[in-house]
Scaffold this motif. Structure first.
Motif, PDB file in Angstrom:
ATOM      1  N   UNK A  43       0.814  -1.204   0.000  1.00  0.00           N
ATOM      2  CA  UNK A  43       0.000   0.000   0.000  1.00  0.00           C
ATOM      3  C   UNK A  43       0.849   1.256   0.000  1.00  0.00           C
ATOM      4  N   UNK A  44       0.168   2.390  -0.068  1.00  0.00           N
ATOM      5  CA  UNK A  44       0.863   3.662  -0.050  1.00  0.00           C
ATOM      6  C   UNK A  44      -0.127   4.817  -0.066  1.00  0.00           C
ATOM      7  N   UNK A  45       0.410   6.015   0.053  1.00  0.00           N
ATOM      8  CA  UNK A  45      -0.436   7.215   0.058  1.00  0.00           C
ATOM      9  C   UNK A  45       0.279   8.337  -0.672  1.00  0.00           C
ATOM     10  N   UNK A  46      -0.494   9.099  -1.437  1.00  0.00           N
ATOM     11  CA  UNK A  46      -0.011  10.307  -2.109  1.00  0.00           C
ATOM     12  C   UNK A  46      -0.809  11.482  -1.573  1.00  0.00           C
ATOM     13  N   UNK A  62      -4.694  10.460  -1.609  1.00  0.00           N
ATOM     14  CA  UNK A  62      -5.193   9.175  -2.079  1.00  0.00           C
ATOM     15  C   UNK A  62      -4.398   8.086  -1.367  1.00  0.00           C
ATOM     16  N   UNK A  63      -5.086   7.071  -0.862  1.00  0.00           N
ATOM     17  CA  UNK A  63      -4.396   5.933  -0.261  1.00  0.00           C
ATOM     18  C   UNK A  63      -4.885   4.641  -0.900  1.00  0.00           C
ATOM     19  N   UNK A  64      -3.960   3.682  -0.973  1.00  0.00           N
ATOM     20  CA  UNK A  64      -4.230   2.393  -1.604  1.00  0.00           C
ATOM     21  C   UNK A  64      -3.658   1.301  -0.712  1.00  0.00           C
ATOM     22  N   UNK A  65      -4.405   0.212  -0.585  1.00  0.00           N
ATOM     23  CA  UNK A  65      -3.858  -0.961   0.087  1.00  0.00           C
ATOM     24  C   UNK A  65      -4.399  -2.221  -0.570  1.00  0.00           C
ATOM     25  N   UNK A  66      -3.530  -3.205  -0.634  1.00  0.00           N
ATOM     26  CA  UNK A  66      -3.907  -4.503  -1.200  1.00  0.00           C
ATOM     27  C   UNK A  66      -3.397  -5.561  -0.223  1.00  0.00           C
ATOM     28  N   UNK A  67      -4.327  -6.303   0.381  1.00  0.00           N
ATOM     29  CA  UNK A  67      -3.975  -7.352   1.333  1.00  0.00           C
ATOM     30  C   UNK A  67      -4.424  -8.672   0.717  1.00  0.00           C
ATOM     31  N   UNK A  68      -3.487  -9.607   0.600  1.00  0.00           N
ATOM     32  CA  UNK A  68      -3.770 -10.886  -0.059  1.00  0.00           C
ATOM     33  C   UNK A  68      -3.494 -12.039   0.901  1.00  0.00           C
ATOM     34  N   UNK A  80     -11.081  -0.870   3.116  1.00  0.00           N
ATOM     35  CA  UNK A  80     -11.192  -0.322   1.759  1.00  0.00           C
ATOM     36  C   UNK A  80      -9.851  -0.355   1.022  1.00  0.00           C
ATOM     37  N   UNK A  81      -9.884  -0.728  -0.248  1.00  0.00           N
ATOM     38  CA  UNK A  81      -8.668  -0.754  -1.048  1.00  0.00           C
ATOM     39  C   UNK A  81      -8.268   0.661  -1.469  1.00  0.00           C
ATOM     40  N   UNK A  82      -9.252   1.518  -1.746  1.00  0.00           N
ATOM     41  CA  UNK A  82      -8.989   2.890  -2.198  1.00  0.00           C
ATOM     42  C   UNK A  82      -9.731   3.894  -1.320  1.00  0.00           C
ATOM     43  N   UNK A  83      -9.044   4.990  -0.999  1.00  0.00           N
ATOM     44  CA  UNK A  83      -9.669   6.123  -0.317  1.00  0.00           C
ATOM     45  C   UNK A  83      -9.140   7.396  -0.964  1.00  0.00           C
ATOM     46  N   UNK A  84     -10.027   8.385  -1.109  1.00  0.00           N
ATOM     47  CA  UNK A  84      -9.655   9.652  -1.714  1.00  0.00           C
ATOM     48  C   UNK A  84     -10.312  10.779  -0.927  1.00  0.00           C
ATOM     49  N   UNK A  85      -9.535  11.798  -0.592  1.00  0.00           N
ATOM     50  CA  UNK A  85     -10.045  12.975   0.113  1.00  0.00           C
ATOM     51  C   UNK A  85      -9.554  14.213  -0.617  1.00  0.00           C
ATOM     52  N   UNK A  86     -10.398  15.235  -0.677  1.00  0.00           N
ATOM     53  CA  UNK A  86      -9.982  16.503  -1.261  1.00  0.00           C
ATOM     54  C   UNK A  86     -10.756  17.626  -0.598  1.00  0.00           C
ATOM     55  N   UNK A  87     -10.171  18.820  -0.635  1.00  0.00           N
ATOM     56  CA  UNK A  87     -10.837  19.939   0.010  1.00  0.00           C
ATOM     57  C   UNK A  87     -10.389  21.276  -0.526  1.00  0.00           C
ATOM     58  N   UNK A  88     -11.216  22.272  -0.258  1.00  0.00           N
ATOM     59  CA  UNK A  88     -10.980  23.643  -0.692  1.00  0.00           C
ATOM     60  C   UNK A  88     -11.348  24.567   0.453  1.00  0.00           C
TER      61      UNK A  88
END
Length: 170
Positions: A43-46, A62-68, A80-88
């Protein structure tokens, strides 16, 4: 990741331990944590923050994780495999601030229970008074009233609003 931790029933009451004729074997006597999987995780985060002017800023991550599961080769979907947050954020002088932000959470599954992905739109407006020592805010979460569950055992979540007053002591 080895030995993924989970919760579960470790022992049940004996049928005669409670009283003769009790169902036994169906009533938990000990709930514990235990290792459930031999798993690998990736996984990782940007993240990015943007300051456009002194009154306009934004962010996104954005964060991603893959658990197998290493035994079956199947993906473990308990998070959750994908999460996305944004703001103004927009500042109007020294007193008013308005913020708008979104959250996206991918689908999850616990055993046979599946949770759909959801997206939330949230906002907040605040007003500072008394030389910035006091702030009155009104925030609204889930503006579009996207009814969803965040946890398999949790209640359905809808729109919520919060009015707050903060005073800073010196």
């Amino acid at each position: 990741l080895r030995g993924l931790i989970d919760y579960g029933v470790a022992e049940y009451y004996d049928e005669n331990a409670l009283f003769p004729g009790s169902p036994g074997g169906t009533i938990p006597s000990l709930v514990s944590v235990f290792n459930t999987h031999n798993a690998s995780s990736l996984g990782g985060e940007l993240s990015a923050n943007l300051l456009v002017t002194n009154w306009l800023s934004g962010y996104a991550n954005y964060s991603y994780q893959h658990v197998k599961d290493l035994k079956t080769g199947k993906m473990i979907e308990s998070a959750p495999q994908n999460k996305l947050n944004s703001g103004l954020c927009i500042k109007f002088g020294k007193t008013f601030t308005a913020s708008f932000f979104t959250n996206y959470v991918d689908k999850t599954a616990w055993d046979e229970i599946k949770l759909d992905p959801y997206m939330l739109l949230n906002s907040a407006i605040s007003y500072r008074v008394l030389d910035g020592d006091m702030e009155i805010s009104l925030s609204a979460s889930n503006l579009l009233n996207n009814i969803h569950r965040e946890y398999t055992q949790g209640d359905e979540v809808g729109r919520s609003m919060l009015l707050s007053l903060v005073y800073r002591l010196h």
